[in-house]
Design a protein around this motif. Structure first.
Motif, PDB file in Angstrom:
ATOM      1  N   LEU A  93       0.832  -1.201   0.000  1.00  0.00           N
ATOM      2  CA  LEU A  93       0.000   0.000   0.000  1.00  0.00           C
ATOM      3  C   LEU A  93       0.862   1.245   0.000  1.00  0.00           C
ATOM      4  O   LEU A  93       1.805   1.356   0.795  1.00  0.00           O
ATOM      5  CB  LEU A  93      -0.911  -0.014   1.237  1.00  0.00           C
ATOM      6  CG  LEU A  93      -1.822   1.181   1.459  1.00  0.00           C
ATOM      7  CD1 LEU A  93      -3.036   1.103   0.524  1.00  0.00           C
ATOM      8  CD2 LEU A  93      -2.284   1.247   2.910  1.00  0.00           C
ATOM      9  N   LEU A  94       0.565   2.173  -0.893  1.00  0.00           N
ATOM     10  CA  LEU A  94       1.216   3.485  -0.907  1.00  0.00           C
ATOM     11  C   LEU A  94       2.734   3.361  -0.947  1.00  0.00           C
ATOM     12  O   LEU A  94       3.458   4.100  -0.278  1.00  0.00           O
ATOM     13  CB  LEU A  94       0.774   4.309   0.314  1.00  0.00           C
ATOM     14  CG  LEU A  94      -0.736   4.516   0.452  1.00  0.00           C
ATOM     15  CD1 LEU A  94      -1.071   5.142   1.801  1.00  0.00           C
ATOM     16  CD2 LEU A  94      -1.276   5.377  -0.681  1.00  0.00           C
ATOM     17  N   GLY A  95       3.210   2.395  -1.717  1.00  0.00           N
ATOM     18  CA  GLY A  95       4.647   2.207  -1.863  1.00  0.00           C
ATOM     19  C   GLY A  95       5.309   1.507  -0.711  1.00  0.00           C
ATOM     20  O   GLY A  95       6.540   1.422  -0.661  1.00  0.00           O
ATOM     21  N   LEU A  98       3.322  -3.633   4.295  1.00  0.00           N
ATOM     22  CA  LEU A  98       2.901  -3.575   5.692  1.00  0.00           C
ATOM     23  C   LEU A  98       2.477  -4.962   6.153  1.00  0.00           C
ATOM     24  O   LEU A  98       1.907  -5.738   5.376  1.00  0.00           O
ATOM     25  CB  LEU A  98       1.750  -2.585   5.859  1.00  0.00           C
ATOM     26  CG  LEU A  98       2.107  -1.133   5.486  1.00  0.00           C
ATOM     27  CD1 LEU A  98       0.848  -0.291   5.347  1.00  0.00           C
ATOM     28  CD2 LEU A  98       3.033  -0.534   6.541  1.00  0.00           C
ATOM     29  N   PRO A  99       2.710  -5.299   7.428  1.00  0.00           N
ATOM     30  CA  PRO A  99       2.455  -6.665   7.894  1.00  0.00           C
ATOM     31  C   PRO A  99       0.988  -7.034   8.041  1.00  0.00           C
ATOM     32  O   PRO A  99       0.648  -8.208   8.040  1.00  0.00           O
ATOM     33  CB  PRO A  99       3.172  -6.712   9.254  1.00  0.00           C
ATOM     34  CG  PRO A  99       3.236  -5.292   9.704  1.00  0.00           C
ATOM     35  CD  PRO A  99       3.378  -4.471   8.459  1.00  0.00           C
ATOM     36  N   VAL A 100       0.113  -6.024   8.191  1.00  0.00           N
ATOM     37  CA  VAL A 100      -1.318  -6.313   8.363  1.00  0.00           C
ATOM     38  C   VAL A 100      -2.144  -5.338   7.525  1.00  0.00           C
ATOM     39  O   VAL A 100      -1.692  -4.228   7.240  1.00  0.00           O
ATOM     40  CB  VAL A 100      -1.751  -6.230   9.846  1.00  0.00           C
ATOM     41  CG1 VAL A 100      -1.048  -7.303  10.671  1.00  0.00           C
ATOM     42  CG2 VAL A 100      -1.487  -4.841  10.424  1.00  0.00           C
ATOM     43  N   PRO A 101      -3.368  -5.723   7.174  1.00  0.00           N
ATOM     44  CA  PRO A 101      -4.191  -4.880   6.309  1.00  0.00           C
ATOM     45  C   PRO A 101      -5.200  -4.014   7.052  1.00  0.00           C
ATOM     46  O   PRO A 101      -6.243  -3.639   6.508  1.00  0.00           O
ATOM     47  CB  PRO A 101      -4.905  -5.917   5.440  1.00  0.00           C
ATOM     48  CG  PRO A 101      -5.155  -7.042   6.398  1.00  0.00           C
ATOM     49  CD  PRO A 101      -3.966  -7.063   7.339  1.00  0.00           C
ATOM     50  N   ILE A 102      -4.939  -3.716   8.330  1.00  0.00           N
ATOM     51  CA  ILE A 102      -5.827  -2.826   9.073  1.00  0.00           C
ATOM     52  C   ILE A 102      -5.023  -1.667   9.635  1.00  0.00           C
ATOM     53  O   ILE A 102      -3.798  -1.755   9.803  1.00  0.00           O
ATOM     54  CB  ILE A 102      -6.573  -3.548  10.214  1.00  0.00           C
ATOM     55  CG1 ILE A 102      -5.604  -4.003  11.316  1.00  0.00           C
ATOM     56  CG2 ILE A 102      -7.387  -4.720   9.676  1.00  0.00           C
ATOM     57  CD1 ILE A 102      -6.311  -4.503  12.582  1.00  0.00           C
ATOM     58  N   ALA A 103      -5.723  -0.572   9.911  1.00  0.00           N
ATOM     59  CA  ALA A 103      -5.110   0.597  10.529  1.00  0.00           C
ATOM     60  C   ALA A 103      -6.098   1.203  11.510  1.00  0.00           C
ATOM     61  O   ALA A 103      -7.320   1.011  11.393  1.00  0.00           O
ATOM     62  CB  ALA A 103      -4.701   1.632   9.477  1.00  0.00           C
ATOM     63  N   ILE A 326      -5.472   3.309  -8.534  1.00  0.00           N
ATOM     64  CA  ILE A 326      -5.233   4.030  -7.284  1.00  0.00           C
ATOM     65  C   ILE A 326      -5.430   3.066  -6.128  1.00  0.00           C
ATOM     66  O   ILE A 326      -6.214   2.114  -6.234  1.00  0.00           O
ATOM     67  CB  ILE A 326      -6.200   5.240  -7.172  1.00  0.00           C
ATOM     68  CG1 ILE A 326      -5.769   6.204  -6.060  1.00  0.00           C
ATOM     69  CG2 ILE A 326      -7.640   4.782  -6.973  1.00  0.00           C
ATOM     70  CD1 ILE A 326      -6.534   7.524  -6.082  1.00  0.00           C
ATOM     71  N   ASP A 327      -4.714   3.268  -5.033  1.00  0.00           N
ATOM     72  CA  ASP A 327      -4.860   2.394  -3.866  1.00  0.00           C
ATOM     73  C   ASP A 327      -6.167   2.692  -3.146  1.00  0.00           C
ATOM     74  O   ASP A 327      -6.475   3.856  -2.838  1.00  0.00           O
ATOM     75  CB  ASP A 327      -3.685   2.587  -2.902  1.00  0.00           C
ATOM     76  CG  ASP A 327      -2.432   1.863  -3.363  1.00  0.00           C
ATOM     77  OD1 ASP A 327      -2.514   1.094  -4.339  1.00  0.00           O
ATOM     78  OD2 ASP A 327      -1.366   2.065  -2.748  1.00  0.00           O
ATOM     79  N   MET A 350      -6.463  -1.865   2.464  1.00  0.00           N
ATOM     80  CA  MET A 350      -6.352  -1.568   3.887  1.00  0.00           C
ATOM     81  C   MET A 350      -7.738  -1.245   4.405  1.00  0.00           C
ATOM     82  O   MET A 350      -8.528  -0.590   3.722  1.00  0.00           O
ATOM     83  CB  MET A 350      -5.406  -0.376   4.105  1.00  0.00           C
ATOM     84  CG  MET A 350      -5.275   0.112   5.531  1.00  0.00           C
ATOM     85  SD  MET A 350      -4.351  -1.029   6.598  1.00  0.00           S
ATOM     86  CE  MET A 350      -2.675  -0.841   5.960  1.00  0.00           C
ATOM     87  N   VAL A 351      -8.045  -1.712   5.614  1.00  0.00           N
ATOM     88  CA  VAL A 351      -9.332  -1.463   6.246  1.00  0.00           C
ATOM     89  C   VAL A 351      -9.090  -0.695   7.541  1.00  0.00           C
ATOM     90  O   VAL A 351      -8.294  -1.124   8.389  1.00  0.00           O
ATOM     91  CB  VAL A 351     -10.077  -2.785   6.535  1.00  0.00           C
ATOM     92  CG1 VAL A 351     -11.375  -2.521   7.287  1.00  0.00           C
ATOM     93  CG2 VAL A 351     -10.352  -3.527   5.226  1.00  0.00           C
ATOM     94  N   LEU A 352      -9.759   0.439   7.696  1.00  0.00           N
ATOM     95  CA  LEU A 352      -9.599   1.252   8.897  1.00  0.00           C
ATOM     96  C   LEU A 352     -10.601   0.817   9.958  1.00  0.00           C
ATOM     97  O   LEU A 352     -11.787   0.641   9.671  1.00  0.00           O
ATOM     98  CB  LEU A 352      -9.795   2.735   8.577  1.00  0.00           C
ATOM     99  CG  LEU A 352      -9.010   3.309   7.395  1.00  0.00           C
ATOM    100  CD1 LEU A 352      -9.172   4.836   7.352  1.00  0.00           C
ATOM    101  CD2 LEU A 352      -7.541   2.929   7.460  1.00  0.00           C
TER     102      LEU A 352
END
Length: 409
Positions: A93-95, A98-103, A326-327, A350-352
């Motif tokens: 994501l965004l270059g 990341l280890p997980v797909p949540i933020a 686009i991401d 990514m899921v917030l």
């Protein structure tokens, strides 16, 4: 070291530790039933804080649609998919990898939920290897949050002042960059607070309170401080009531920017820029045309505008239109691991996570937030593993893994 600390960043080890402690007749301090977090948090919150986080715009129709729409999609398991490892949750994501797909979604005024507020959430995010998104309406300064987040991945969310205050915007962005916030998230749907009956019934707007509960970013900014002193002839600390009123007019300026104003942000931010609050295919295409790096398909959890479409339905349409250009990130209505899996399958990278981690903050501060994040990641991992899906990559987890039904049971 307790079993919460010893399993930091490892959801499956957390599960193993809980069962291990069960052999010693010790039960976990927090429930693993994600549907119960809200109810337990409600019992602990004041009417003001409860109304603020649990309330919605108008009748709550948008929020109800958010939740119901997830149930229209089902994850169809595959069998005899030979496995030797647990599913990879790694996302690109965004270059970054990341280890997980949540933020952690940007949520302001967190001290109304727990005295440690954003400091606890930022520390928990770092311990779980989950990116933290700082809200412009935080009760803690971005410098203090950066310190609490340590070596974690952190991003900055902007409530965008009007063009007459571009010098303030530039100052805020400069501070964020200097403190290790690597990506700019620009919220587009909150230039004025929505019609929120719960807050109106309580006559409660935390941003008008004469303290820094939602104004720490402004009160600590040199440009805002200088402007306030020039206008009033005194420091912010000498007139907190007026300071609060003036800060809210900066971050919620009443009227929206235009697409052409994005050029100012690009000039003053040298990292990725993500637009938060996109719901239409037309706007998603405009974001691509204006060179944005990502968009968050979001309706603010139903807290801003009522009568809108479910966010997950918007994601499906937007992904088909611009998903390769686009991401895509996603939020609104997420409550469990399968919700995350469905959003990823429909095109999000990514899921917030919003309200659930706030409930964790209410229930147990940093440990409570860690528990929620670890639980969601554990659920996601097991949903994939038992569904024969070896990773969240588009190759393995995509719309072909889902079945659509109009059932809204």
């Amino acid at each position: 070291m307790n079993y919460i600390e010893s399993s930091a960043g490892d959801a499956l080890q957390y599960m193993a530790n809980v069962y291990g402690k069960g052999l010693e007749y010790e039960k976990p301090p927090f429930t693993f039933h994600s549907t119960e977090w809200e109810g337990l948090a409600r019992d602990r919150m004041s009417k003001n804080s409860l109304g603020y986080v649990c309330g919605n715009a108008s009748t709550g129709e948008t929020d109800r649609k958010n939740r119901a729409a997830f149930q229209k999609w089902s994850i169809v398991p595959r069998r005899l998919v030979k496995t030797t490892t647990f599913p990879s949750l790694e996302t690109h994501l965004l270059g970054q990898t990341l280890p997980v797909p949540i933020a952690i979604a940007p949520v302001g005024v967190q001290r109304i939920f727990n005295p440690d507020g954003e400091i606890a959430s930022a520390a928990a995010a770092a311990s779980e290897n989950v990116p933290y998104i700082f809200s412009s309406a935080s009760a803690s300064t971005l410098e203090d949050v950066a310190k609490a987040n340590g070596n974690g991945t952190r991003w900055f969310q902007l409530y965008w002042p009007g063009n007459e205050h571009n010098d303030l915007t530039a100052s805020i962005l400069k501070r964020a960059k200097a403190n290790g916030f690597s990506t700019l998230f620009v919220t587009l749907d909150t230039y004025k607070l929505g019609w929120r009956p719960s807050d109106l019934d309580n006559a409660y707007n935390p941003f008008l309170r004469p303290d820094s509960i939602g104004a720490a970013l402004g009160y600590s900014d040199p440009v805002f401080r200088r402007q306030f002193k020039e206008k009033h002839g005194k420091e912010i600390e000498e007139d907190l009531q007026n300071a609060a009123k003036e800060w809210i007019t900066r971050i919620f300026p009443d009227f929206s920017h235009g697409w052409e104003d994005l050029a100012f942000l690009r000039k003053h931010w040298d990292g990725p820029i993500v637009l938060k609050g996109i719901q239409s295919v037309q706007d998603a295409k405009m974001a691509v045309e204006h060179g944005m790096d990502g968009i968050v398909v979001s309706n603010h959890g139903g807290r801003q505008q009522d009568g809108g479409p479910a966010s997950i339905d918007c994601l499906e349409r937007i992904s088909k239109a611009v998903g390769s250009k686009i991401d895509l990130l996603f939020d609104s209505g997420v409550r469990c691991g399968s919700d995350i899996a469905k959003a990823l399958a429909l095109g999000a990278k990514m899921v917030l996570i919003g309200r659930p981690y706030v409930y964790g903050l209410v229930l147990g501060g940093q440990d409570g937030v860690s528990h929620v994040l670890r639980s969601l990641l554990g659920e996601l991992t097991m949903d994939l593993h038992l569904g024969g899906i070896p990773s969240i990559s588009e190759k393995h987890l995509n719309i072909d893994c889902l079945e659509y039904s109009e059932c809204k049971s």
